[in-house]
Scaffold this active site. Structure first.
Site, mmCIF file in Angstrom:
data_model
loop_
_atom_site.group_PDB
_atom_site.id
_atom_site.type_symbol
_atom_site.label_atom_id
_atom_site.label_comp_id
_atom_site.label_asym_id
_atom_site.label_seq_id
_atom_site.Cartn_x
_atom_site.Cartn_y
_atom_site.Cartn_z
ATOM 1 N N ASP A 189 5.152 6.979 5.575
ATOM 2 C CA ASP A 189 3.971 7.422 4.871
ATOM 3 C C ASP A 189 3.194 8.283 5.871
ATOM 4 O O ASP A 189 3.438 8.201 7.070
ATOM 5 C CB ASP A 189 3.157 6.193 4.440
ATOM 6 C CG ASP A 189 1.829 6.584 3.853
ATOM 7 O OD1 ASP A 189 1.835 7.495 3.014
ATOM 8 O OD2 ASP A 189 0.814 5.995 4.234
ATOM 9 N N CYS A 209 -10.828 -15.894 23.655
ATOM 10 C CA CYS A 209 -10.907 -16.758 24.825
ATOM 11 C C CYS A 209 -11.582 -18.072 24.454
ATOM 12 O O CYS A 209 -12.024 -18.259 23.325
ATOM 13 C CB CYS A 209 -11.720 -16.074 25.916
ATOM 14 S SG CYS A 209 -13.356 -15.666 25.330
ATOM 15 N N ASP A 263 1.475 2.007 5.142
ATOM 16 C CA ASP A 263 0.322 1.135 5.352
ATOM 17 C C ASP A 263 -0.487 0.867 4.092
ATOM 18 O O ASP A 263 -1.039 -0.203 3.928
ATOM 19 C CB ASP A 263 -0.608 1.727 6.419
ATOM 20 C CG ASP A 263 -1.358 2.922 5.890
ATOM 21 O OD1 ASP A 263 -0.712 3.746 5.212
ATOM 22 O OD2 ASP A 263 -2.562 3.030 6.125
#
Lengths: 57, 708
Positions: free
Chosen positions: B427, B26, B603
C-alpha cells in the site's frame, strides 16, 4: 526394602507438593506478567499503595 | 484475570475496564499508573500488566471510558480501551504449561524407578516398581495426553490425519501394553517412554502457544481503538455517552474535534475536515458540510459537528469491509502447516512399518506377545518426538530474534508462509510512506513569515497545520503575536498581525497534484508552502532487497493516481492508484490465481481484505487495529527494513526446520531397523528419544542470529 517402602511415598508426596504449588501459582496468574514482576522490585512505595484508595470513597 | 481482587468499595459493585497503554517503559511508569489511578476518585484499584502493556482498572460503574481515558492522559499516558474480545489470554498456554508440569513430574519419577529396573532389579522389586510406574503414568497419560487425543480425534473425525494421530496411537498402545506387562510380571514396561514422549511433545506444543500469545499481546497493546462509543444527544437535549454497540440509526451524535465516528451518518450541523485515510487510504482530509455523508472510523480533524446516524454496528461501511476480510481470510485457513504435511506421509508409513513388523515376527514364529512388544517398540521409536519439537523450537527462536528486530510474528504458520512468498504488494499511504505530510521548502520563509505561519498553524488541528507546527517548532521558530484567529473548514485560517490581515490556507491556484498551503501577509503576494508525504526510511533499499530475494514489488493504493505514480517512479516499481478495498482484493486474487504467493504489506482498514487474502501479510505498528489483526506480522518503528529482515529470517527458519526433519529422519533410519529386529529395550528407547530431541533443539538455537 522397608526403607524403600517408606521413602518412595515420601519422595512422591514431596514431588506432588511441588506440582500443586506450581498449579496454584499458575492459577493465581503469577506467570502472567514476568517482565512486570522483574520491574516491581524497583518500586519503593508499593506496600503503602494498597490502603489509600478506599478511604477516598 | 486472577489478580487478587481489590476490596470492593462499600456496597457498590465495581466495573472492570482494560486499557492498552503502549507508552509504559519502566518501573516508574508502573508506579505512576497504579498509584496515580488509585488516587482518582471513583477508581478502587489499578493493576498494570507490563508484559502485555495493559492496565486493568476496577472502578465505580458511573465512571465512563472517556473519563478513565482522561485520567490516564492526566498521568501522561496515551491509552486506548480494549474490548472484551481481547480480554486476556485464552488460557491455552496455561493449560499446556500445567500438562507439561504434570508430564515432567511423572517422567522424572518414572525414570527414577526405571533406572533401578534397568540396573538389575528383579522379582518382587521389579514388579513393585512397575506397579508404582503404572500408578503415576496412567493418570498422567489421561491428563497430559488430552491435547493430543483431542486433536487426533478431531482430525480423524474430519477424515484426515495429522501429527497427533501416530502420537496418540503410540502413547495409548505403549501404556496399555506396559500395563499388561506389569500385570503378567513381564520384564519390559514402556511407561517411561510414553510419559517422556508426552513431555517432549508438550514442550513443543507449549512453545507454539507461547509464541502465539506473545505476539498477540504485543499486537493488542499496539491497538488504536477506533471508536468505542459516542456522545448521543437525546430528544430532551441531554447528551450521554453511549457504547458503539448501543447506537441505533436515527440517533444524533455530537462529534468533537479529534474524535473518531462510531457510526455512519449525515452531518446535520457544522462543517469540518474528515481524515478518511482509514477507509480510502487518502492522506489529505476531506471537507464535509451539512448533508454530507460521514463514515464510521473516520477522524474529525476540524470543528465539532452534529451527526444523524444512518447506519450503526454491523451495517456500517466499516463492517462491510470487515465481512470482506472475513471471507478473504477463509482461503488462508486452508493452509496446511509443514509439520502436518510431513505427518500425512509419516503417519501411514509408521503404522505400516509397525504392522509389518508385527506380522513378520508372527510369521517368523514368535508369540503374539513378543510380536506385539516389538511392534510397540517400533511405534515408540518412530513417534515423531523430534519432529514435534523440530518445528516449534526453530520457530520460537526465530520469532524471539525477530521480536528484538522489531517484527511481531503472530504464529508459526505465518513464519512458514513468509518464507514461501514470491511477490510483494505494498500500500502507499502509511506503508511505503510515513502517512504524515512534511513541509518541503521552509527555508524560503524569513523569521517573521515563519513566526506568523507558526502562530496561525498552532490554532488548527488540520494535518498540514500540525505538520507545519512540528517542523517550525523543531527549527526553533518563535511565533509572532497574531490575534483574532478564525478557522473556516475547507478554506484555512485568518488572523490579524500588526493591523494586517494574515492568512494560512488553501492556495488560490490549486494545481490539485501536490499538498500545499498558501501564506499571505497583507496585500503581498502569497507564498506557496509545499508538503510531501515522505517515504519511510530504507524504503528504496528494502524494495531492492526484496527484489533480490525474489519478491518483485508493486504498489496498489486507494490514493489518487498522480501521487501513487510519483512514489512508484521514485522506487522503480509498477503502481496503481484509485483502488477501493474490493479492487485490491481482486488484484491480490488474480496474482494468486497466476500461482504467485503474495506478501501484502498495508496499514489502512482499506487494506484489510487484501491483508487477509494475501498468502502472508504484514502491517506497520502505526496501522489500524483491524489491519494489525488481519496481518500475520506487525513491524514496529518508522523504517521499512524489517520487512526484508522478516523474509530472510523466515527463510533461515525454514532451512533449519528442514535440517531438523533430516536429522529426525536420519535418526529413524538408524533406530527403526534396531526396533524391527527386536533389539530396542525401554532403556535404548529412552536414550534415543532424549538424544534426538536435544540435537534438534540445539540446531534450532542457531537461529538466534538469524535477523542480523
Amino acid at each position: 526394602m522397608n526403607g524403600i517402602l517408606f521413602l518412595i511415598p515420601v519422595a512422591l508426596g514431596l514431588g506432588l507438593l511441588g506440582l500443586f504449588a506450581f498449579f496454584w501459582a499458575v492459577g493465581r496468574g503469577q506467570f502472567d506478567d514476568l517482565d512486570g514482576a522483574a520491574l516491581r522490585i524497583f518500586m519503593d512505595e508499593e506496600p503503602a499503595e494498597k490502603e489509600p484508595p478506599d478511604a477516598a470513597l | 484475570m486472577n489478580n487478587p481482587a481489590p476490596l470492593p468499595v462499600a456496597g457498590a459493585a465495581l466495573a472492570i475496564s482494560r486499557f492498552a497503554v503502549p507508552g509504559m517503559r519502566c518501573a516508574g511508569c508502573i508506579a505512576k499508573l497504579e498509584n496515580g489511578l488509585a488516587a482518582v476518585p471513583g477508581i478502587a484499584a489499578a493493576r498494570v500488566n507490563f508484559t502485555a502493556k495493559q492496565v486493568q482498572i476496577s472502578h465505580d460503574p458511573a465512571l465512563t471510558a472517556p473519563a478513565l481515558l482522561k485520567a490516564l492522559a492526566g498521568l501522561g499516558f496515551e491509552a486506548s480501551p480494549l474490548g472484551d474480545a481481547l480480554a486476556g489470554p485464552d488460557g491455552e498456554a496455561r493449560q499446556l504449561v500445567k500438562a507439561l508440569a504434570v508430564a515432567g513430574f511423572a517422567a522424572m519419577n518414572i525414570m527414577l524407578l526405571s533406572v533401578s529396573v534397568w540396573s538389575g532389579a528383579g522379582g518382587l522389586t521389579r514388579d513393585l516398581f512397575h506397579w508404582l510406574s503404572a500408578l503415576i503414568a496412567l493418570p498422567t497419560v489421561a491428563y497430559a495426553g488430552q491435547p493430543f487425543f483431542r486433536s487426533a480425534w478431531n482430525a480423524l473425525k474430519a477424515g484426515h490425519t495429522n501429527m497427533d494421530v501416530p502420537i496418540s496411537i503410540g502413547v495409548t498402545l505403549a501404556t496399555a501394553l506396559s500395563l499388561f506387562e506389569t500385570i503378567t510380571h513381564g520384564a519390559h514396561a514402556y511407561f517411561d517412554s510414553a510419559v517422556m514422549l508426552l513431555f517432549f511433545l508438550l514442550a513443543g506444543r507449549w512453545l507454539d502457544a507461547v509464541m502465539r500469545d506473545r505476539a498477540r499481546d504485543g499486537v493488542s497493546a499496539l491497538l488504536k481503538h477506533m471508536a468505542a462509543g459516542a456522545l448521543v444527544v437525546g430528544d430532551d437535549g441531554q447528551s450521554q455517552w453511549m457504547k458503539a454497540a448501543d447506537i441505533r440509526p436515527g440517533m444524533k451524535m455530537l462529534l468533537a474535534s479529534g474524535e473518531r465516528l462510531a457510526a455512519d451518518g449525515v452531518i446535520l450541523n457544522g462543517r469540518s475536515h474528515f481524515d478518511q485515510s482509514l477507509i480510502t487510504g487518502e492522506a489529505m482530509p476531506v471537507a464535509i458540510g451539512p448533508g454530507g455523508t460521514v463514515l464510521a472510523g473516520t477522524l474529525n480533524t476540524g470543528d465539532a459537528v452534529e451527526v444523524a446516524v444512518t447506519a450503526a454496528g454491523a451495517d456500517t461501511s466499516i463492517a462491510d469491509i470487515a465481512r470482506l476480510m472475513q471471507d478473504a481470510a477463509q482461503g488462508r485457513s486452508r493452509y496446511v502447516r509443514i509439520a502436518d504435511r510431513a505427518a500425512r506421509l509419516y503417519a501411514p508409513a509408521v503404522h505400516t512399518l509397525a504392522l509389518c513388523s508385527f506380522i513378520g515376527w508372527m510369521l517368523a514364529g514368535a508369540g503374539w506377545h513378543e510380536a506385539l512388544l516389538i511392534a510397540v517398540a517400533v511405534l515408540i521409536i518412530t513417534c515423531p518426538c523430534a519432529l514435534g519439537l523440530a518445528v516449534p523450537a526453530a520457530q520460537i527462536v526465530a520469532t524471539g530474534a525477530l521480536m528484538k528486530a522489531g517484527v511481531l510474528v503472530k504464529d508459526g504458520s505465518a513464519l512458514e508462509r513468509l518464507a514461501e512468498a514470491d511477490a510483494a504488494v505494498f500500500d502507499k499511504t502509511g506503508t511505503l510512506t510515513l502517512g504524515s505530510p512534511e513541509p518541503v521548502d521552509l527555508s524560503m520563509l524569513d523569521a517573521t513569515q515563519s513566526g506568523i505561519a507558526l502562530a496561525l498553524a498552532q490554532c488548527s488541528r488540520h494535518p498540514l497545520s500540525e505538520a507545519l507546527r512540528t517542523a517550525l517548532t523543531a527549527a526553533g521558530t518563535v511565533p509572532q503575536r497574531v490575534t483574532l484567529v478564525t478557522e473556516t473548514p475547507g478554506e484555512g485560517l485568518t488572523g490579524q498581525w500588526h493591523g494586517q490581515v494574515v492568512r494560512l490556507g488553501r492556495p488560490a491556484s490549486d494545481d490539485g497534484d501536490m499538498m500545499a498551503a498558501a501564506l499571505s501577509i497583507g496585500a503581498a503576494p502569497e507564498f506557496l508552502l509545499r508538503f510531501a508525504d515522505p517515504l519511510r526510511p530504507a524504503a528504496a533499499a528494502t524494495i531492492a532487497e526484496l527484489a533480490h530475494l525474489g519478491l518483485p514489488a508493486r504498489i496498489l493504493s486507494g490514493d489518487r493516481p498522480e501521487p501513487v505514480a510519483a512514489v512508484a517512479q521514485a522506487l522503480g516499481v509498477p503502481g496503481e492508484g484509485g483502488l477501493n478495498p474490493a479492487d485490491k482484493l481482486a488484484a491480490i486474487k488474480s496474482l494468486a490465481a497466476n500461482g504467485r504467493r503474495v506478501l501484502m504489506v498495508g496499514d489502512g482498514l482499506n487494506d484489510g481484505p487484501a491483508l487477509a487474502a494475501g498468502h502472508v501479510s504484514m502491517a506497520p505498528g502505526s496501522a489500524a487495529d483491524a489491519s494489525q489483526n488481519a496481518a500475520d506480522a506487525v513491524f514496529l518503528g518508522s523504517s521499512l527494513a524489517p520487512v526484508a529482515t522478516a523474509i530472510r529470517a523466515a527463510r533461515a527458519t525454514q532451512a533449519v526446520v528442514r535440517q531438523n526433519f533430516a536429522l529426525a529422519i536420519g535418526y529413524n533410519i538408524i533406530a527403526v531397523p534396531l526396533a524391527i529386529s527386536g533389539l530396542v529395550t525401554p532403556l535404548v528407547a529412552a536414550l534415543a528419544m532424549s538424544g534426538s530431541s536435544i540435537i534438534v533443539v540445539a540446531n534450532a538455537l542457531r537461529l538466534k542470529g538469524s535477523t542480523r
